[in-house]
Design a protein around this motif. Structure first.
Motif, PDB file in Angstrom:
ATOM      1  N   GLU A  52       0.837  -1.193   0.000  1.00 59.40           N
ATOM      2  CA  GLU A  52       0.000   0.000   0.000  1.00 59.40           C
ATOM      3  C   GLU A  52       0.873   1.245   0.000  1.00 59.40           C
ATOM      4  O   GLU A  52       1.839   1.348   0.766  1.00 59.40           O
ATOM      5  CB  GLU A  52      -0.924   0.017   1.222  1.00 59.40           C
ATOM      6  N   LEU A  53       0.534   2.181  -0.864  1.00 60.38           N
ATOM      7  CA  LEU A  53       1.213   3.470  -0.889  1.00 60.38           C
ATOM      8  C   LEU A  53       0.585   4.359   0.176  1.00 60.38           C
ATOM      9  O   LEU A  53      -0.583   4.158   0.547  1.00 60.38           O
ATOM     10  CB  LEU A  53       1.083   4.126  -2.269  1.00 60.38           C
ATOM     11  N   PRO A  54       1.312   5.344   0.685  1.00 58.21           N
ATOM     12  CA  PRO A  54       0.715   6.252   1.674  1.00 58.21           C
ATOM     13  C   PRO A  54      -0.535   6.933   1.119  1.00 58.21           C
ATOM     14  O   PRO A  54      -0.513   7.537   0.041  1.00 58.21           O
ATOM     15  CB  PRO A  54       1.834   7.264   1.940  1.00 58.21           C
ATOM     16  N   ALA A  55      -1.648   6.829   1.861  1.00 57.09           N
ATOM     17  CA  ALA A  55      -2.904   7.449   1.438  1.00 57.09           C
ATOM     18  C   ALA A  55      -2.826   8.958   1.619  1.00 57.09           C
ATOM     19  O   ALA A  55      -2.109   9.461   2.492  1.00 57.09           O
ATOM     20  CB  ALA A  55      -4.067   6.875   2.235  1.00 57.09           C
ATOM     21  N   ARG A  56      -3.567   9.684   0.792  1.00 52.61           N
ATOM     22  CA  ARG A  56      -3.568  11.140   0.870  1.00 52.61           C
ATOM     23  C   ARG A  56      -4.983  11.679   0.695  1.00 52.61           C
ATOM     24  O   ARG A  56      -5.838  11.052   0.060  1.00 52.61           O
ATOM     25  CB  ARG A  56      -2.697  11.752  -0.238  1.00 52.61           C
ATOM     26  N   SER A  57      -5.221  12.862   1.262  1.00 54.11           N
ATOM     27  CA  SER A  57      -6.458  13.611   1.027  1.00 54.11           C
ATOM     28  C   SER A  57      -6.082  14.969   0.479  1.00 54.11           C
ATOM     29  O   SER A  57      -5.192  15.645   1.015  1.00 54.11           O
ATOM     30  CB  SER A  57      -7.261  13.766   2.325  1.00 54.11           C
ATOM     31  N   PHE A  58      -6.761  15.391  -0.593  1.00 55.95           N
ATOM     32  CA  PHE A  58      -6.430  16.639  -1.263  1.00 55.95           C
ATOM     33  C   PHE A  58      -7.664  17.545  -1.339  1.00 55.95           C
ATOM     34  O   PHE A  58      -8.677  17.151  -1.932  1.00 55.95           O
ATOM     35  CB  PHE A  58      -5.941  16.378  -2.686  1.00 55.95           C
ATOM     36  N   PRO A  59      -7.612  18.728  -0.766  1.00 58.58           N
ATOM     37  CA  PRO A  59      -8.727  19.672  -0.941  1.00 58.58           C
ATOM     38  C   PRO A  59      -8.674  20.310  -2.331  1.00 58.58           C
ATOM     39  O   PRO A  59      -7.594  20.589  -2.859  1.00 58.58           O
ATOM     40  CB  PRO A  59      -8.474  20.714   0.156  1.00 58.58           C
ATOM     41  N   ILE A  60      -9.837  20.506  -2.923  1.00 57.38           N
ATOM     42  CA  ILE A  60      -9.955  21.221  -4.199  1.00 57.38           C
ATOM     43  C   ILE A  60     -10.982  22.326  -4.008  1.00 57.38           C
ATOM     44  O   ILE A  60     -12.145  22.052  -3.682  1.00 57.38           O
ATOM     45  CB  ILE A  60     -10.373  20.286  -5.343  1.00 57.38           C
ATOM     46  N   ARG A  61     -10.548  23.564  -4.182  1.00 57.36           N
ATOM     47  CA  ARG A  61     -11.422  24.722  -3.996  1.00 57.36           C
ATOM     48  C   ARG A  61     -11.622  25.434  -5.330  1.00 57.36           C
ATOM     49  O   ARG A  61     -10.942  25.141  -6.317  1.00 57.36           O
ATOM     50  CB  ARG A  61     -10.819  25.672  -2.955  1.00 57.36           C
ATOM     51  N   ARG A  62     -12.559  26.366  -5.351  1.00 58.16           N
ATOM     52  CA  ARG A  62     -12.847  27.093  -6.586  1.00 58.16           C
ATOM     53  C   ARG A  62     -11.593  27.778  -7.141  1.00 58.16           C
ATOM     54  O   ARG A  62     -11.382  27.816  -8.355  1.00 58.16           O
ATOM     55  CB  ARG A  62     -13.946  28.136  -6.343  1.00 58.16           C
ATOM     56  N   ALA A  63     -10.757  28.332  -6.263  1.00 56.49           N
ATOM     57  CA  ALA A  63      -9.531  28.994  -6.733  1.00 56.49           C
ATOM     58  C   ALA A  63      -8.627  28.004  -7.465  1.00 56.49           C
ATOM     59  O   ALA A  63      -7.934  28.381  -8.420  1.00 56.49           O
ATOM     60  CB  ALA A  63      -8.785  29.629  -5.565  1.00 56.49           C
ATOM     61  N   ASP A  64      -8.639  26.733  -7.040  1.00 58.97           N
ATOM     62  CA  ASP A  64      -7.840  25.717  -7.720  1.00 58.97           C
ATOM     63  C   ASP A  64      -8.352  25.473  -9.140  1.00 58.97           C
ATOM     64  O   ASP A  64      -7.568  25.218 -10.058  1.00 58.97           O
ATOM     65  CB  ASP A  64      -7.871  24.406  -6.935  1.00 58.97           C
ATOM     66  N   LEU A  65      -9.656  25.569  -9.312  1.00 56.49           N
ATOM     67  CA  LEU A  65     -10.224  25.395 -10.655  1.00 56.49           C
ATOM     68  C   LEU A  65      -9.776  26.518 -11.579  1.00 56.49           C
ATOM     69  O   LEU A  65      -9.504  26.288 -12.763  1.00 56.49           O
ATOM     70  CB  LEU A  65     -11.751  25.348 -10.587  1.00 56.49           C
ATOM     71  N   VAL A  66      -9.703  27.734 -11.035  1.00 57.21           N
ATOM     72  CA  VAL A  66      -9.246  28.876 -11.837  1.00 57.21           C
ATOM     73  C   VAL A  66      -7.784  28.688 -12.230  1.00 57.21           C
ATOM     74  O   VAL A  66      -7.395  28.893 -13.384  1.00 57.21           O
ATOM     75  CB  VAL A  66      -9.431  30.193 -11.057  1.00 57.21           C
ATOM     76  N   ARG A  67      -6.962  28.292 -11.241  1.00 54.01           N
ATOM     77  CA  ARG A  67      -5.543  28.068 -11.532  1.00 54.01           C
ATOM     78  C   ARG A  67      -5.358  26.981 -12.577  1.00 54.01           C
ATOM     79  O   ARG A  67      -4.549  27.107 -13.498  1.00 54.01           O
ATOM     80  CB  ARG A  67      -4.795  27.709 -10.240  1.00 54.01           C
ATOM     81  N   TYR A  68      -6.129  25.893 -12.437  1.00 53.97           N
ATOM     82  CA  TYR A  68      -5.964  24.789 -13.379  1.00 53.97           C
ATOM     83  C   TYR A  68      -6.453  25.175 -14.779  1.00 53.97           C
ATOM     84  O   TYR A  68      -5.852  24.762 -15.785  1.00 53.97           O
ATOM     85  CB  TYR A  68      -6.689  23.539 -12.894  1.00 53.97           C
ATOM     86  N   ALA A  69      -7.521  25.943 -14.842  1.00 56.16           N
ATOM     87  CA  ALA A  69      -8.009  26.397 -16.153  1.00 56.16           C
ATOM     88  C   ALA A  69      -6.917  27.162 -16.890  1.00 56.16           C
ATOM     89  O   ALA A  69      -6.674  26.943 -18.082  1.00 56.16           O
ATOM     90  CB  ALA A  69      -9.252  27.260 -15.992  1.00 56.16           C
ATOM     91  N   GLY A  70      -6.232  28.054 -16.177  1.00 56.39           N
ATOM     92  CA  GLY A  70      -5.175  28.823 -16.811  1.00 56.39           C
ATOM     93  C   GLY A  70      -3.992  27.975 -17.207  1.00 56.39           C
ATOM     94  O   GLY A  70      -3.417  28.156 -18.290  1.00 56.39           O
ATOM     95  N   ALA A  71      -3.610  27.013 -16.364  1.00 55.79           N
ATOM     96  CA  ALA A  71      -2.433  26.189 -16.640  1.00 55.79           C
ATOM     97  C   ALA A  71      -2.684  25.171 -17.743  1.00 55.79           C
ATOM     98  O   ALA A  71      -1.769  24.833 -18.510  1.00 55.79           O
ATOM     99  CB  ALA A  71      -1.990  25.475 -15.373  1.00 55.79           C
ATOM    100  N   SER A  72      -3.914  24.673 -17.826  1.00 60.35           N
ATOM    101  CA  SER A  72      -4.221  23.620 -18.801  1.00 60.35           C
ATOM    102  C   SER A  72      -4.806  24.162 -20.094  1.00 60.35           C
ATOM    103  O   SER A  72      -4.779  23.480 -21.122  1.00 60.35           O
ATOM    104  CB  SER A  72      -5.216  22.629 -18.193  1.00 60.35           C
ATOM    105  N   GLY A  73      -5.386  25.357 -20.039  1.00 60.90           N
ATOM    106  CA  GLY A  73      -6.064  25.916 -21.201  1.00 60.90           C
ATOM    107  C   GLY A  73      -7.510  25.470 -21.328  1.00 60.90           C
ATOM    108  O   GLY A  73      -8.166  25.770 -22.327  1.00 60.90           O
TER     109      GLY A  73
END
Length: 317
Positions: free
Chosen positions: A190-211
């Motif tokens: 088993e690999l170490p489990a993780r929890s990742f928060p995703i907020r609206r600001a992350d969607l904006v950042r990803y939109a810009g980085a991914s196009g």
């Protein structure tokens, strides 16, 4: 309006090469929340043996021109991109992508089928340098929601199978191996489990980085109009976020040879300070005879599986 079946089999060639830049890699890594120094620190990347900063495994989505390489601006194709959600994505990486690479992308529309009222479009990608060196291939499945013609009956159109890029192709930037030793890993590890928060600001950042500026990822009104429960995270952001569990374990992101997922449920991101939380668990599912392992990922949000058949193939030392 149904998609035009005559487009199946067409190739869409990028009109100009995509130059992979250091700042774009850093921006993409920040957008997926990954502090790995190989994405950010030139000295660290060179010390690790890379010629420049290395890109995260899913960075190639940014190198696909336009809207995932699709002819969305062609009225004859008939696609409304606001009705599109990701169904599947897969990358096969022949070698890591690094800053300074100049890539060309060819998209081939490989199939179109109907599932109830939806249309499922598949596309294949071929990434090469401008000198012709094969770098990666990709497969994408997209769901056009509610556009199937209910009176037409089931539809399945497929293009003739194309010859893929040989995995034995010689690369100028060699493939890598993880710091983890093959002999030290067992099936079921088993690999170490993780929890990742995703907020609206992350969607904006990803939109810009991914196009990917599809309004369903930022506009509440549009999301509601197309029948979604709210603004949803980019499927590729969820995929990239989950993949951090594997790259963190491997130590070297260049050790990822394949990574693919199916998107089974959207990650709805509320407009508050908490957002959504994506929980990732991963297990070594299989040991292969070439010092590679298959890692199976279980990815949930609010108790629902948001990724299915999520697997990565990793080269170990």
């Amino acid at each position: 309006m149904p998609l035009n079946q005559a487009f199946v089999g067409r190739e869409i060639v990028a009109t100009r090469p995509f130059l992979v830049g250091r700042e774009h890699i850093r921006q993409f890594a920040r957008a997926i929340g990954d502090p790995n120094p190989l994405y950010h620190d030139l000295e660290a990347a060179r010390t690790a043996g890379y010629p420049d900063l290395v890109a995260p495994p899913t960075f190639l989505v940014a190198a696909i021109p336009g809207q995932l390489g699709l002819p969305v601006d062609d009225p004859d194709f008939g696609m409304d991109f606001s009705l599109i959600v990701h169904g599947e994505q897969r990358f096969t990486l022949l070698r890591p992508v690094v800053a300074g690479d100049e890539l060309t992308a060819v998209t081939t529309l490989t199939g179109l089928r109907t599932v109830a009222t939806n249309e499922v479009l598949t596309a294949g990608y071929d990434f090469r340098t401008t000198t012709g060196e094969p770098v990666a291939t990709g497969l994408c499945g997209l769901v056009s929601r509610g556009t199937a013609d209910p009176g037409a009956g089931p539809v399945r159109v497929e293009a003739p199978a194309a010859t893929g890029v040989a995995a034995t192709s010689v690369a100028a930037t060699p493939a890598r191996a993880a710091a983890t030793r093959y002999d030290d890993v067992e099936t079921g590890t088993e690999l170490p489990a993780r929890s990742f928060p995703i907020r609206r600001a992350d969607l904006v950042r990803y939109a810009g980085a991914s196009g990917d500026f599809n309004p369903i990822h930022w506009n509440e009104k549009v999301a509601a109009e197309v029948g979604l429960p709210g603004v949803i995270a980019h499927g590729m952001l969820t995929m990239a976020t989950a993949g951090r569990v594997v790259t963190d374990w491997a130590g070297d992101p260049g050790a990822i040879r394949e990574y693919g997922v199916k998107f089974s449920s959207p990650v709805v991101v509320p407009n508050d300070d908490t957002g959504a939380v994506v929980e990732v668990r991963a297990t070594v599912e299989k040991k292969l005879p070439d010092d590679r392992v298959v890692v199976n990922l279980t990815v949930r949000c609010e108790g629902a599986k948001v990724l299915m058949a999520a697997k990565a193939k990793v080269q170990l030392a």
